[in-house]
Design an enzyme around this catalytic site. Structure first.
Site, PDB file in Angstrom:
ATOM      1  N   ALA A   1       0.674  -1.148  -0.282  1.00  0.00           N
ATOM      2  CA  ALA A   1       0.186  -0.240  -0.251  1.00  0.00           C
ATOM      3  C   ALA A   1       0.695   1.083   0.578  1.00  0.00           C
ATOM      4  CB  ALA A   1      -0.998  -0.307   1.422  1.00  0.00           C
TER       5      ALA A   1
ATOM      6  N   VAL B   1       2.333  -3.882   6.925  1.00  0.00           N
ATOM      7  CA  VAL B   1       0.462  -4.406   6.326  1.00  0.00           C
ATOM      8  C   VAL B   1       0.047  -4.008   8.498  1.00  0.00           C
ATOM      9  CG1 VAL B   1       0.887  -6.735   4.941  1.00  0.00           C
ATOM     10  CG2 VAL B   1       0.572  -6.894   7.871  1.00  0.00           C
TER      11      VAL B   1
ATOM     12  N   SER C   1       7.118   7.252  11.761  1.00  0.00           N
ATOM     13  CA  SER C   1       6.947   8.612  11.390  1.00  0.00           C
ATOM     14  C   SER C   1       7.293   9.142   9.781  1.00  0.00           C
ATOM     15  CB  SER C   1       6.881   9.056  13.012  1.00  0.00           C
ATOM     16  OG  SER C   1       6.037  10.752  12.798  1.00  0.00           O
ATOM     17  N   GLY C   2       5.967  10.563   9.282  1.00  0.00           N
ATOM     18  CA  GLY C   2       5.908  10.732   8.559  1.00  0.00           C
ATOM     19  C   GLY C   2       5.283  11.056   7.858  1.00  0.00           C
ATOM     20  N   GLY C   3       4.246  10.119   7.467  1.00  0.00           N
ATOM     21  CA  GLY C   3       2.849  10.122   6.468  1.00  0.00           C
ATOM     22  C   GLY C   3       4.057   9.349   5.305  1.00  0.00           C
TER      23      GLY C   3
ATOM     24  N   ASN D   1       3.081   8.993  18.645  1.00  0.00           N
ATOM     25  CA  ASN D   1       1.654   9.516  17.813  1.00  0.00           C
ATOM     26  C   ASN D   1       0.915  10.014  19.718  1.00  0.00           C
ATOM     27  OD1 ASN D   1       2.403   8.211  16.163  1.00  0.00           O
ATOM     28  ND2 ASN D   1       0.794   7.561  16.058  1.00  0.00           N
TER      29      ASN D   1
ATOM     30  N   LYS E   1      -7.223   6.807  15.284  1.00  0.00           N
ATOM     31  CA  LYS E   1      -7.191   5.703  14.274  1.00  0.00           C
ATOM     32  C   LYS E   1      -6.541   4.551  16.530  1.00  0.00           C
ATOM     33  CE  LYS E   1      -5.230   5.661   9.861  1.00  0.00           C
ATOM     34  NZ  LYS E   1      -4.324   6.704  10.896  1.00  0.00           N
TER      35      LYS E   1
ATOM     36  N   ARG F   1     -11.260  14.639  21.290  1.00  0.00           N
ATOM     37  CA  ARG F   1     -11.840  13.826  20.236  1.00  0.00           C
ATOM     38  C   ARG F   1     -12.696  13.077  20.473  1.00  0.00           C
ATOM     39  NH1 ARG F   1      -6.518  11.973  16.503  1.00  0.00           N
ATOM     40  NH2 ARG F   1      -4.932  12.834  16.591  1.00  0.00           N
TER      41      ARG F   1
ATOM     42  N   ARG G   1      -9.576   8.276  52.832  1.00  0.00           N
ATOM     43  CA  ARG G   1      -9.391   7.299  52.470  1.00  0.00           C
ATOM     44  C   ARG G   1      -9.309   6.241  53.538  1.00  0.00           C
ATOM     45  NH1 ARG G   1      -5.182   5.143  50.127  1.00  0.00           N
ATOM     46  NH2 ARG G   1      -5.483   3.135  49.364  1.00  0.00           N
TER      47      ARG G   1
ATOM     48  N   HIS H   1      -7.805   3.080  54.710  1.00  0.00           N
ATOM     49  CA  HIS H   1      -6.964   2.550  54.079  1.00  0.00           C
ATOM     50  C   HIS H   1      -5.376   2.434  54.501  1.00  0.00           C
ATOM     51  CE1 HIS H   1      -9.423   0.731  51.123  1.00  0.00           C
ATOM     52  NE2 HIS H   1     -10.198   2.022  50.915  1.00  0.00           N
TER      53      HIS H   1
END
Ligand code: 6PG
Length: 473
Positions: free
Chosen positions: A12, A75, A129-131, A187, A261, A288, A443, A449
């Site tokens: 690809a 891939v 990286s770098g597209g 990323n 992604k 996002r 706590r 605790h």
């Protein structure tokens, strides 16, 4: 027939471009793809760029390679990678190398590396990286795996990587999953950086009344100073672009729902496990997510908020400083995460080297990475980037502006989770005492605790429901 120096399977765009980059650097490159039409197309369109050896089957592909064999797999991460790696490993021999150049989960890389090591095959998880452009003209490359594998791969990878001041943007990051881990954090930082840029744009548009075209000029100007970076440069491009169909600013015709992604989310998931506060990256991932909650957003539109008084251009310089300060925090947090994982997995990652190879080729390439590099060069054990004397000076210069920006955002109702959380992190780190002491008290109250005391060692519990006497726990 002369054997190929290296092979690329998965053609690809990223795979094709890496293969072409290798061929352009004089390497003989064996090509393989599940559907052979893609292999043929690459040879037809770019066969004149160097020496390619197109192959049809995995067996033919592996046989075309000089030993020890070097294969780059490009891939999809996950099951497709497992399938291809297994197919290759079945016909490879001890000493051969399989390099996964996708955005794999570093845990998967660790698993694959251990499994192939048993069979004598080197598995190298390699962050790239770098597209598409980077893959063709010079990416930043973050290979993990064994030192032995790097000795055989390094010269090729360094030849095709980007270069800054004559130094290639590629180095051996560390064993097994270290390369993919560092790419994951890259990323994550990319997410944080873009979120801060987006907040700067939003605030200056909403609270200072600047148009996208004016903001393109602002970013272009910022790119001539300490903020100089690829992301600032392309922000000016995107903001300056006019939609040819409508004549409106491009940014106004794009649906405001940011996709992902998943590498940013992985970064945060891992940081939660490691207990490293990467608040800037987390806020960016959540921002996002929030942008995608269309129903909730529509339903909330009428909730009360302040009227935005527009038109304070003096905000531009304040936002520039706030952006720089917040950016340092985001990078500091990312480098902390790398340090924590390096310690946990025994990777021995050199943070100065990471900063060095991020200076070019990758999406977060920036002038300011030189400063980070210098900081870790001067003190490889620096507890936080914020403490480097040169970077600390930025806070002296920026902190008033930073606070003004966060206050203005709150007053005008412009959401700036990146700026706000970065400032909160900075202030929390500075504090001599944190309200965590009260959390400990609570706590102990509801769950026995226990807590530690400031004046003597040991763990203690107060009998909250009885006589409130303190006992050693
Ligand atoms: C790179 C990019 C690349 C990819 C991101 C996009 O370094 O070249 O980071 O890996 O463009 O994965 O990520 P999102 O789709 O999650 O924003």
């Amino acid at each position: 027939m002369t054997k190929a120096d290296i092979g690329v399977t998965g053609l690809a765009v990223m795979g094709s471009n890496l293969a072409r980059n290798l061929a352009r650097h004089g390497y003989r490159v064996a090509l393989h793809n599940r559907t052979t039409a893609r292999t043929q197309r690459l040879v037809e369109e770019h066969g004149d760029e160097g020496a390619f050896v197109p192959t049809v089957s995995t067996r033919e592909f592996v046989d075309a390679l000089a030993r020890p064999r070097r294969v780059i797999v490009m891939v999809k991460a996950g099951e497709p990678t497992d399938a291809v790696v297994e197919e290759l490993a079945a016909v490879m021999e001890p000493g051969d190398m399989i390099v996964d150049g996708g955005n794999a989960q570093f845990e998967d890389t660790r698993r694959r590396e251990a499994a192939l090591r048993e069979r004598g095959v080197h598995f190298v998880g390699m962050g790239v990286s770098g597209g598409e452009e980077g893959a063709l003209h010079g990416p930043s490359i973050m290979p993990g795996g064994s030192a032995e594998a790097y000795a055989a791969l390094g010269p090729l990878l360094e030849a095709i990587a980007a270069e800054v001041d004559g130094v290639p943007c590629c180095t051996h990051i560390g064993p097994d999953g270290a390369g993919h881990f560092v790419k994951m954090v890259h990323n994550g930082i990319e997410y944080a950086d873009m979120q801060l840029i987006a907040e700067s744009y939003d605030l200056l548009r909403q609270a200072a009344g600047l148009s996208p075209a004016e903001l393109a000029d602002v970013f272009r100007d910022w790119n001539t100073g300490e903020l100089e970076s690829y992301l600032i440069e392309i922000t000016a491009e995107v903001l300056g672009h006019v939609d040819p169909a409508t004549g409106r600013p491009f940014v106004d015709v794009v649906v405001d729902r940011a996709e992902q992604k998943g590498t940013g989310r992985w970064t945060v998931q891992n940081a939660l496990e490691l207990g490293v506060p990467v608040t800037g990256i987390a806020e960016a991932v959540f921002a996002r997510s929030l942008s995608g909650h269309a129903g909730q957003r529509a339903a909330a539109r009428d909730l009360p908020g302040p009227r935005i008084a527009q038109g304070d251009p003096s905000l531009v310089e304040d936002v520039r400083k706030a952006l720089y300060a917040s950016k340092i925090v985001a990078y500091a947090q990312g480098f902390d995460q790398i340090a924590a994982a390096s310690e946990l997995y025994g990777w021995n990652i050199d943070r100065a080297a990471v900063a060095t190879i991020w200076r070019g080729g990758c999406i977060i390439r920036a002038r300011f990475l030189n400063r980070i590099r210098e900081a870790y060069d001067t003190d490889p054990a620096l507890p936080s980037l914020l403490l480097d004397p040169t970077l600390a000076k930025v806070f002296t210069e920026a902190q008033r502006s930073w606070r003004r920006v966060v206050a203005t955002a709150a007053e005008t109702g412009v959401p700036t989770p990146g700026f706000s959380s970065a400032l909160a992190y900075y202030d929390a780190l500075r504090r001599e005492r944190l309200p965590a002491a009260l959390v400990q008290g609570l706590r102990d109250f509801f769950g026995a605790h226990t807590y530690e005391r400031v004046d003597r060692g040991g763990a203690f519990h107060t009998d909250w429901s009885g006589d409130r006497a303190e006992h050693s726990a």
